[in-house]
Design a protein around this motif. Structure first.
Motif, PDB file in Angstrom:
ATOM      1  N   HIS A 118      76.858 -86.454 -17.750  1.00 36.95           N
ATOM      2  CA  HIS A 118      75.430 -86.794 -17.665  1.00 36.95           C
ATOM      3  C   HIS A 118      75.190 -88.072 -16.857  1.00 36.95           C
ATOM      4  CE1 HIS A 118      71.385 -87.875 -18.960  1.00 36.95           C
ATOM      5  NE2 HIS A 118      71.852 -88.971 -19.535  1.00 36.95           N
ATOM      6  N   SER A 155      69.470 -84.373 -19.607  1.00 38.56           N
ATOM      7  CA  SER A 155      69.226 -84.678 -21.018  1.00 38.56           C
ATOM      8  C   SER A 155      67.829 -84.242 -21.439  1.00 38.56           C
ATOM      9  CB  SER A 155      69.406 -86.174 -21.267  1.00 38.56           C
ATOM     10  OG  SER A 155      68.674 -86.922 -20.298  1.00 38.56           O
ATOM     11  N   HIS A 191      71.644 -97.405 -17.189  1.00 38.86           N
ATOM     12  CA  HIS A 191      71.683 -96.165 -17.954  1.00 38.86           C
ATOM     13  C   HIS A 191      73.113 -95.866 -18.391  1.00 38.86           C
ATOM     14  CE1 HIS A 191      72.199 -91.650 -17.792  1.00 38.86           C
ATOM     15  NE2 HIS A 191      71.286 -91.766 -18.727  1.00 38.86           N
ATOM     16  N   HIS A 236      74.940 -95.593 -22.087  1.00 36.97           N
ATOM     17  CA  HIS A 236      75.782 -94.476 -22.542  1.00 36.97           C
ATOM     18  C   HIS A 236      77.189 -94.923 -22.937  1.00 36.97           C
ATOM     19  CE1 HIS A 236      73.450 -90.756 -22.318  1.00 36.97           C
ATOM     20  NE2 HIS A 236      72.716 -91.420 -21.448  1.00 36.97           N
TER      21      HIS A 236
HETATM   22 FE   LIG Z   1      70.869 -90.632 -20.547  1.00 30.33          FE
END
Ligand SMILES: [Fe+2]
Length: 436
Positions: free
Chosen positions: A61, A90, A151, A155
């Protein structure tokens, strides 16, 4: 394409930007892979509840993010695999359909090695882009690369949060990492730091990265308040438990009491009794609960009930930020590599609350809502934060799993009130004494 950089000062600036982007990109991407390295392909596949994503999915992702928001629109770019646009999306509805979140663990293909290859293909394409893009272009997308890296740092923490749930769900209870626990001599008794009532400014402005939800900076009136000098410890929390905290409805919000009944909560998530003693699952495997460490894995409901039992309350996010703005940024964050909260050892002199950054995220009593004047971007990127501003509470300060560069006094994390699998704890606040 050959480089178009000349030796003019503007060109130098563009070159410096290129170099900074390249360096930051390679650093964050390799940190992610380093964090994933101890996780076996079998463990990386598993999804143990709807909210938990497999490690493999996180790795894919975070690469999809760069492919979708940056590479896809470059002329001549061919997606690594068109299927990835769906399975690694997502929640971006404006980008397209998504594979259902609760079924991420069923994606046995691509295999882990395939996802790592995907990462590296995206890395190569991004490096080529940074090297060859025209100055105007690089200037234009620098913000997207920076967002993609933030981001990915987010994660990194989620990957650790989720793998803990995966390991806890395994009867063997494996450890992500083994270290010797830090010995505690004595911990700091709670002291109260007082703050005057007044008009304060909170929220991000100026240079440096921040998420859109941290702004606009705005004025807020704050009544006089006090903030505890350290987070609530497991030992503090054990007192609440032994005072029948989980069996006294008067301490709980209605929804919280419903959760206690429905889910049979008797202790924080990951705690269990062995021969009359409390143990807890951690990234270092099962360990006896250390009463000196900040309590972790409590929901908002539990944090709120504890505060009520203690004759206090949770801080608002404005109060938390007013206090945190005066505190140097640092603490037990991901870089300390402890991967557990640390105790607030006694004998450390501090004229401000300790452990505001790192150790455990701190629940506030503030609903996650837009700041005055907040407008999300009118594009898919605008889906990052704004659309979640309902039914969630704000947490502040980061945890032992948050990268140091990722956290700020203005940072607003948010989770639903029943969430317990995050590294979430609490710190108490009180109104200023009457007459002040
Ligand atoms: Fe994300």
């Amino acid at each position: 394409m050959t480089k178009t950089i000349s030796s003019t000062p503007v060109a130098d600036r563009h070159q410096a930007l290129r170099e900074a982007l390249r360096e930051n990109y390679l650093r964050v991407r390799s940190e992610t892979e380093e964090l994933a390295r101890p996780i076996t392909p079998e463990d990386a596949q598993i999804q143990t509840m709807d909210e938990v994503s497999p490690t493999k999915w996180h790795l894919g992702h975070t690469s999809w993010f760069f492919e979708t928001f940056l590479l896809k629109d470059r002329s001549g770019y061919k997606p690594v695999d068109p299927e990835f646009a769906v399975i690694f999306n997502s929640y971006y509805n404006l980008v397209g359909v998504q594979h259902p979140r609760p079924r991420r663990g069923l994606l046995s293909r691509p295999c882990l090695a395939g996802v790592i290859d995907y990462r590296h293909e995206v890395d190569d394409a991004l490096m080529r882009f940074i090297e060859t893009a025209l100055p105007d272009e690089i200037q234009k997308v620098a913000g997207i690369i920076e967002l993609g890296l933030n981001h990915e740092e987010q994660h990194q923490e989620l990957m650790l949060t989720d793998i803990l749930h995966v390991y806890w769900s395994n009867a063997i209870r494996p450890a992500y990492r083994d270290i010797e626990p830090e010995s505690t001599s004595e911990i700091e008794p709670v002291r109260w730091h007082a703050y005057d009532e007044g008009l304060y400014r909170i929220g991000h402005e100026g240079d440096g990265f921040a998420y859109d939800n941290e702004g606009p900076r705005h004025r807020v009136f704050v009544h006089g308040f006090q903030l505890a000098s350290r987070p609530v410890t497991a030992g503090d929390y054990l007192q609440f438990m032994s005072d029948a905290g989980y069996r006294r409805p008067e301490l709980w919000l209605s929804d919280g009491w419903y959760s206690v009944q429905e889910k049979d909560w008797q202790a924080p998530l990951y705690w269990e009794q062995r021969d009359g003693a409390w143990w807890s699952m951690t990234l270092h495997g099962m360990r006896p609960v250390d009463p000196d460490l900040p309590v972790c894995h409590v929901s908002y409901y539990e944090a709120d009930a504890y505060a009520r039992w203690a004759g206090a309350r949770l801080p608002t996010e404005a109060e938390w930020e007013v206090a945190a703005t005066k505190v140097p940024l640092g603490g037990n964050l991901q870089e300390s590599a402890v991967l557990l909260p640390r105790p607030a050892k006694a004998g450390v002199s501090a004229d401000h609350p300790r452990q505001l950054f790192g150790d455990v995220w701190e629940w506030t009593q503030s609903a996650y809502a837009p700041y005055p004047g907040f407008r999300p971007q009118q594009s898919a990127i605008g889906e990052y934060n704004g659309k979640f501003m309902c039914n969630q509470l704000v947490l502040r300060g980061g945890s032992f799993a948050t990268p140091r560069r990722h956290i700020r006094p203005t940072y607003r994390n948010f989770f639903p009130p029943q969430a317990r699998w995050q590294f979430s704890g609490l710190r108490l606040a009180k109104d200023a004494p009457a007459g002040n």
